[in-house]
Write a protein that holds these residues in place. Structure first.
Motif, PDB file in Angstrom:
ATOM      1  N   ARG A   1      40.896  48.123  44.745  1.00  0.00           N
ATOM      2  CA  ARG A   1      42.078  48.186  43.591  1.00  0.00           C
ATOM      3  C   ARG A   1      43.413  48.382  44.273  1.00  0.00           C
ATOM      4  N   LYS A   2      43.619  48.872  45.541  1.00  0.00           N
ATOM      5  CA  LYS A   2      44.769  48.986  46.159  1.00  0.00           C
ATOM      6  C   LYS A   2      45.211  47.815  46.770  1.00  0.00           C
ATOM      7  N   GLU A   3      44.324  46.732  46.957  1.00  0.00           N
ATOM      8  CA  GLU A   3      44.622  45.519  47.666  1.00  0.00           C
ATOM      9  C   GLU A   3      45.746  44.755  47.021  1.00  0.00           C
ATOM     10  N   GLN A   4      46.667  44.197  47.935  1.00  0.00           N
ATOM     11  CA  GLN A   4      47.870  43.282  47.283  1.00  0.00           C
ATOM     12  C   GLN A   4      47.105  42.188  46.516  1.00  0.00           C
ATOM     13  N   GLY A   5      47.297  41.716  45.557  1.00  0.00           N
ATOM     14  CA  GLY A   5      46.921  40.417  44.720  1.00  0.00           C
ATOM     15  C   GLY A   5      45.631  40.599  43.852  1.00  0.00           C
ATOM     16  N   VAL A   6      45.092  41.724  43.723  1.00  0.00           N
ATOM     17  CA  VAL A   6      43.984  42.122  42.851  1.00  0.00           C
ATOM     18  C   VAL A   6      44.421  42.508  41.494  1.00  0.00           C
ATOM     19  N   LEU A   7      44.082  41.794  40.348  1.00  0.00           N
ATOM     20  CA  LEU A   7      44.411  41.997  39.012  1.00  0.00           C
ATOM     21  C   LEU A   7      43.318  42.851  38.295  1.00  0.00           C
ATOM     22  N   GLN A   8      41.967  42.723  38.764  1.00  0.00           N
ATOM     23  CA  GLN A   8      40.975  43.424  38.178  1.00  0.00           C
ATOM     24  C   GLN A   8      39.722  43.385  39.082  1.00  0.00           C
ATOM     25  N   TYR A   9      39.139  44.582  39.163  1.00  0.00           N
ATOM     26  CA  TYR A   9      38.042  44.887  39.889  1.00  0.00           C
ATOM     27  C   TYR A   9      37.099  45.634  39.339  1.00  0.00           C
ATOM     28  N   ASP A  10      36.059  45.352  38.513  1.00  0.00           N
ATOM     29  CA  ASP A  10      35.308  46.274  37.850  1.00  0.00           C
ATOM     30  C   ASP A  10      33.833  45.931  38.172  1.00  0.00           C
ATOM     31  N   LEU A  11      33.013  47.094  38.246  1.00  0.00           N
ATOM     32  CA  LEU A  11      31.659  46.952  38.628  1.00  0.00           C
ATOM     33  C   LEU A  11      30.849  47.330  37.383  1.00  0.00           C
ATOM     34  N   HIS A  12      29.822  46.410  37.273  1.00  0.00           N
ATOM     35  CA  HIS A  12      28.952  46.849  35.959  1.00  0.00           C
ATOM     36  C   HIS A  12      27.665  46.743  36.538  1.00  0.00           C
ATOM     37  N   ARG A  13      26.525  47.400  35.918  1.00  0.00           N
ATOM     38  CA  ARG A  13      25.181  47.446  36.004  1.00  0.00           C
ATOM     39  C   ARG A  13      24.386  46.833  34.917  1.00  0.00           C
ATOM     40  N   ASP A  14      23.671  45.712  35.361  1.00  0.00           N
ATOM     41  CA  ASP A  14      22.812  44.975  34.391  1.00  0.00           C
ATOM     42  C   ASP A  14      21.975  45.987  33.530  1.00  0.00           C
ATOM     43  N   VAL A  15      22.030  45.937  32.059  1.00  0.00           N
ATOM     44  CA  VAL A  15      21.189  46.948  30.961  1.00  0.00           C
ATOM     45  C   VAL A  15      19.732  46.642  31.202  1.00  0.00           C
ATOM     46  N   GLN A  16      19.401  45.447  31.332  1.00  0.00           N
ATOM     47  CA  GLN A  16      17.926  45.056  31.370  1.00  0.00           C
ATOM     48  C   GLN A  16      17.493  44.959  32.765  1.00  0.00           C
ATOM     49  N   GLU A  17      18.398  44.652  33.583  1.00  0.00           N
ATOM     50  CA  GLU A  17      17.767  44.707  35.118  1.00  0.00           C
ATOM     51  C   GLU A  17      18.604  45.623  35.992  1.00  0.00           C
ATOM     52  N   PRO A  18      18.367  47.001  35.927  1.00  0.00           N
ATOM     53  CA  PRO A  18      19.064  47.984  36.758  1.00  0.00           C
ATOM     54  C   PRO A  18      19.259  47.670  38.536  1.00  0.00           C
ATOM     55  N   ARG A  19      18.434  46.665  38.742  1.00  0.00           N
ATOM     56  CA  ARG A  19      18.592  46.531  40.414  1.00  0.00           C
ATOM     57  C   ARG A  19      20.059  45.619  40.440  1.00  0.00           C
ATOM     58  N   ARG A  20      20.334  44.950  39.406  1.00  0.00           N
ATOM     59  CA  ARG A  20      21.423  44.016  39.355  1.00  0.00           C
ATOM     60  C   ARG A  20      22.702  44.503  39.140  1.00  0.00           C
TER      61      ARG A  20
END
Length: 96
Positions: A32-51
């Motif tokens: 998120r501190k890199e030049q040129g990043v606008l969004q960087y969001d991590l998610h975890r799959d609700v139905q498949e928690p390994r994803r």
């Protein structure tokens, strides 16, 4: 130059979910501190928690390429190589 959207999916090998999660969370701050990043969001799959799913937006393909070469991403890739069952990265350009 047009905005780039990335959807990056990583599926942990059974038993490595929390190790992978910690490693993924560890690259969020530096990225998120890199030049040129606008969004960087991590998610975890609700139905498949390994994803795990990153939704990213970058100002350009060049910014995304620089991200791929960054020290923290190179270190991450080495650290998690044995924990990932499957990975997929989709890159799209914004058209509207």
């Amino acid at each position: 130059m047009s905005e780039i959207t990335v959807v990056a999916i990583s599926v942990a090998k059974p038993g490595h979910e929390e190790q992978l999660r910690a490693a993924l969370e560890g690259i969020v701050g530096p990225t998120r501190k890199e030049q040129g990043v606008l969004q960087y969001d991590l998610h975890r799959d609700v139905q498949e928690p390994r994803r795990f799913v990153f939704v990213e937006r970058w100002v350009s393909e060049e910014a995304l390429a620089a991200h791929a070469k960054s020290a923290h991403i190179q270190a991450y890739r080495k650290a998690v190589a044995d924990w990932i069952e499957h990975a997929e990265i989709r890159v799209a350009s914004k058209i509207a």
